[in-house]
Design a protein around this motif. Structure first.
Motif, PDB file in Angstrom:
ATOM      1  N   THR A   1       0.847  -1.196   0.000  1.00 21.12           N
ATOM      2  CA  THR A   1       0.000   0.000   0.000  1.00 21.12           C
ATOM      3  C   THR A   1       0.883   1.247   0.000  1.00 21.12           C
ATOM      4  OG1 THR A   1      -1.548  -1.230   1.326  1.00 21.12           O
ATOM      5  CG2 THR A   1      -1.907   1.144   1.206  1.00 21.12           C
ATOM      6  N   ILE A   2       0.631   2.096  -0.978  1.00 13.11           N
ATOM      7  CA  ILE A   2       1.393   3.351  -1.046  1.00 13.11           C
ATOM      8  C   ILE A   2       0.518   4.433  -0.427  1.00 13.11           C
ATOM      9  CG2 ILE A   2       2.353   5.069  -2.624  1.00 13.11           C
ATOM     10  CD1 ILE A   2       3.031   2.665  -4.469  1.00 13.11           C
ATOM     11  N   ILE A   3       0.951   4.991   0.674  1.00  7.92           N
ATOM     12  CA  ILE A   3       0.108   5.977   1.361  1.00  7.92           C
ATOM     13  C   ILE A   3       0.435   7.393   0.893  1.00  7.92           C
ATOM     14  CG2 ILE A   3      -0.177   4.518   3.416  1.00  7.92           C
ATOM     15  CD1 ILE A   3       1.824   6.456   4.829  1.00  7.92           C
ATOM     16  N   GLU A   4      -0.532   8.296   1.132  1.00  5.94           N
ATOM     17  CA  GLU A   4      -0.264   9.708   0.895  1.00  5.94           C
ATOM     18  C   GLU A   4       0.889  10.111   1.819  1.00  5.94           C
ATOM     19  OE1 GLU A   4      -3.296   8.416   1.341  1.00  5.94           O
ATOM     20  OE2 GLU A   4      -4.589   9.174  -0.251  1.00  5.94           O
TER      21      GLU A   4
ATOM     22  N   ASP B   1      10.484  15.338  -4.872  1.00  2.00           N
ATOM     23  CA  ASP B   1      10.625  14.380  -3.774  1.00  2.00           C
ATOM     24  C   ASP B   1      10.080  13.025  -4.251  1.00  2.00           C
ATOM     25  OD1 ASP B   1      10.710  14.134  -0.529  1.00  2.00           O
ATOM     26  OD2 ASP B   1       9.104  12.942  -1.405  1.00  2.00           O
ATOM     27  N   GLU B   2      10.872  11.983  -4.084  1.00  2.00           N
ATOM     28  CA  GLU B   2      10.492  10.708  -4.702  1.00  2.00           C
ATOM     29  C   GLU B   2       9.312  10.032  -3.994  1.00  2.00           C
ATOM     30  OE1 GLU B   2      13.864   8.400  -5.919  1.00  2.00           O
ATOM     31  OE2 GLU B   2      14.700  10.125  -6.991  1.00  2.00           O
ATOM     32  N   ASP B   3       9.169  10.234  -2.683  1.00  2.00           N
ATOM     33  CA  ASP B   3       7.981   9.669  -2.002  1.00  2.00           C
ATOM     34  C   ASP B   3       6.712  10.324  -2.544  1.00  2.00           C
ATOM     35  OD1 ASP B   3       9.381   7.895  -0.454  1.00  2.00           O
ATOM     36  OD2 ASP B   3       9.644   9.310   1.201  1.00  2.00           O
ATOM     37  N   TYR B   4       6.790  11.627  -2.762  1.00  2.36           N
ATOM     38  CA  TYR B   4       5.640  12.335  -3.330  1.00  2.36           C
ATOM     39  C   TYR B   4       5.333  11.817  -4.737  1.00  2.36           C
ATOM     40  CZ  TYR B   4       3.391  15.837  -6.208  1.00  2.36           C
ATOM     41  OH  TYR B   4       2.581  16.437  -7.132  1.00  2.36           O
TER      42      TYR B   4
END
Ligand SMILES: Cc1ncc(COP(=O)(O)O)c(C=O)c1O
Length: 454
Positions: free
Chosen positions: A7-10, A310-313
């Motif tokens: 699951t990729i969260i906000e 930003d890579e998480d974003y």
């Protein structure tokens, strides 16, 4: 983020909320009548999930709000300007940065300097404002997408690429003052351009300047990282710098990837052209250290540029668009594949084969989604591109309905609702009828045209 989780969260939590007013089917039918079946005429508060555009509709971060407070409103040489210019140059190291109120102002200035009758300006695909600004000068706006870019079901990883052979022919035969590449290709499905293609375009251009319409540069760079061999381990900011190094300049709408609510810029290396553009800037936008922006907007954008890479974003951003596209695909709704960066594009021509292009299948689908579920999308088809410079009306290459995802604005349950409504509308697709255009302005007709149902 740890890689064992699926699951990729906000990568944020919500800090301030904006209520959505619920509407009934009857209320939405009344709105449609009032709006002449053009969703640009529907007031925002009468929309439940607004996917009209990803332009200026994103949520700012707490650091961007802090940037608004830091904003320096000095007329000339404000501290905000220097912070803005540094943030722009960190990713796009062009000599001259010319701030504008949004992307189209940068286009207007550049094409006023370089366009004109008898000239041709190629692009992988011009966006509507870009095309209109080129044509306004009397020049021809020529789209040169790769053939896969025009086939909604083709799974090519870089459908935003430019057809380099076609470009070479155009450069040999016509008066071309500048070549543009749009990253990602908005009109063609939000599809990315590969670094390899950009390199080939650069080489084909020779001495002709190459400019990027770089609104969605970070999403494009993320796709390069995911899909182009050799870039797996390259940090996104370095990919962006490599793209910039292939170009002589850029236009930018800061309302997209830079996470601004307003703003833009023109950046370039050519001193004489920059001087000419700055003179035009002063006439129509403002002094060269603010152009069309307040100091606070420049600070918000400077911070937005750091967050955009930003890579998480980016992982969350691209995955959440894909989540919507994959669900529609699974439900048998024809969508442009692979799913683009900022939007999901439904192939209205395939979903509504009973509606001929000049009865606007994309617009008819947009109206149906609003009527049934209060969802506002945008037609990208014959309404947007059908009126040609010679006055004739021709079908656009594709009839798409774009569901653009505002950045950091909607949650997964909003998207699940969109999926449910789209499924309902698609099951009743056979009963949807086309529209007749009853009022049409001379340029950019999709914004203000009025329609009647057939
Ligand atoms: C690819 C592209 N270029 C240019 C523009 C114009 O930018 P603005 O709306 O800031 O004038 C847009 C806006 O949607 C766009 O998507």
């Amino acid at each position: 983020m740890d890689s064992q989780w699926v699951t990729i969260i906000e990568p944020f939590r919500i800090h301030s909320v904006e209520p959505i007013a619920m509407t009934t089917l009857e209320e939405r039918e009344q709105e449609l009548l009032r709006a002449g079946y053009n969703l640009f005429n529907v007031p925002g508060p009468r929309v439940l999930v607004d996917l009209l555009t990803d332009s200026g509709t994103g949520a700012m971060s707490s650091e961007q709000w802090a940037g608004l407070q830091r904003g320096d409103e000095s007329y000339a040489g404000s501290a905000s300007w220097f912070r803005f210019r540094e943030a722009v140059r960190d990713l796009f190291p062009f000599q001259h940065v010319i701030p504008t109120h949004q992307g189209r102002a940068a286009e207007k200035i550049l094409f006023s300097a370089l366009g004109g009758p008898g000239r041709t300006i190629p692009n992988n695909t011009h966006f509507d404002t870009t095309r209109a600004n080129v044509e306004f000068t009397g020049a021809e706006a020529l789209d040169l997408p790769v053939p896969e870019g025009l086939v909604p079901s083709s799974r090519h990883p870089f459908k935003g690429n430019m057809d380099v052979d076609a470009l070479r022919r155009v450069l040999a035969e016509r008066d071309v003052p500048i070549v543009f590449v749009t990253l990602t290709n908005n009109s063609g499905g939000g599809q990315p351009v590969s670094m390899e293609n950009l390199r080939a375009v650069r080489e084909a251009c020779g001495d002709v300047p190459l400019f990027l319409d770089a609104c969605r540069f970070a999403e494009n760079a993320w796709f390069v990282k995911l899909r182009e061999p050799g870039y797996e381990d390259t940090p996104v900011p370095d990919i962006v710098r490599e793209m910039a190094a292939l170009a002589d300049g850029m236009t930018m709408s800061a309302k997209k990837d830079p996470l601004g609510n307003i703003g833009g810029w023109l950046a370039l290396n050519d001193d004489a052209l920059a001087e000419q553009c700055r003179n035009l800037l002063i006439l129509t936008e403002g002094f060269p250290t603010y152009g069309g922006m307040a100091g606070r907007d420049m600070d918000a954008i400077a911070q937005g540029l750091r967050e955009a890479v930003d890579e998480d974003y980016l992982r969350y951003r691209i995955r959440s668009t894909e989540y919507l596209g994959e669900a529609l695909d699974r439900a048998g709704i024809p969508v442009v594949l692979p799913v683009g960066g900022h939007a999901v594009y439904i192939d209205a021509r395939a979903l509504l084969p009973q509606i001929p292009p000049l009865e606007y299948p994309g617009q008819a689908l947009a109206v149906a989604l609003y009527r049934e579920g209060g969802i506002r999308g945008s037609e990208i088809g014959t309404v947007m591109f059908g009126r040609r410079a010679d006055g004739s009306e021709q079908p656009a290459p594709m009839e798409l309905l774009r569901l653009a995802i505002p950045r950091r604005t909607y949650t997964q349950s909003h998207v699940d609702y969109v999926i449910e409504v789209c499924g309902h509308v698609a099951r009743g697709a056979e009963a949807i009828r086309g529209l007749r255009m009853v009022e049409e302005p001379p340029a950019l007709r999709h914004f203000t045209a009025r329609f009647e149902p057939l």
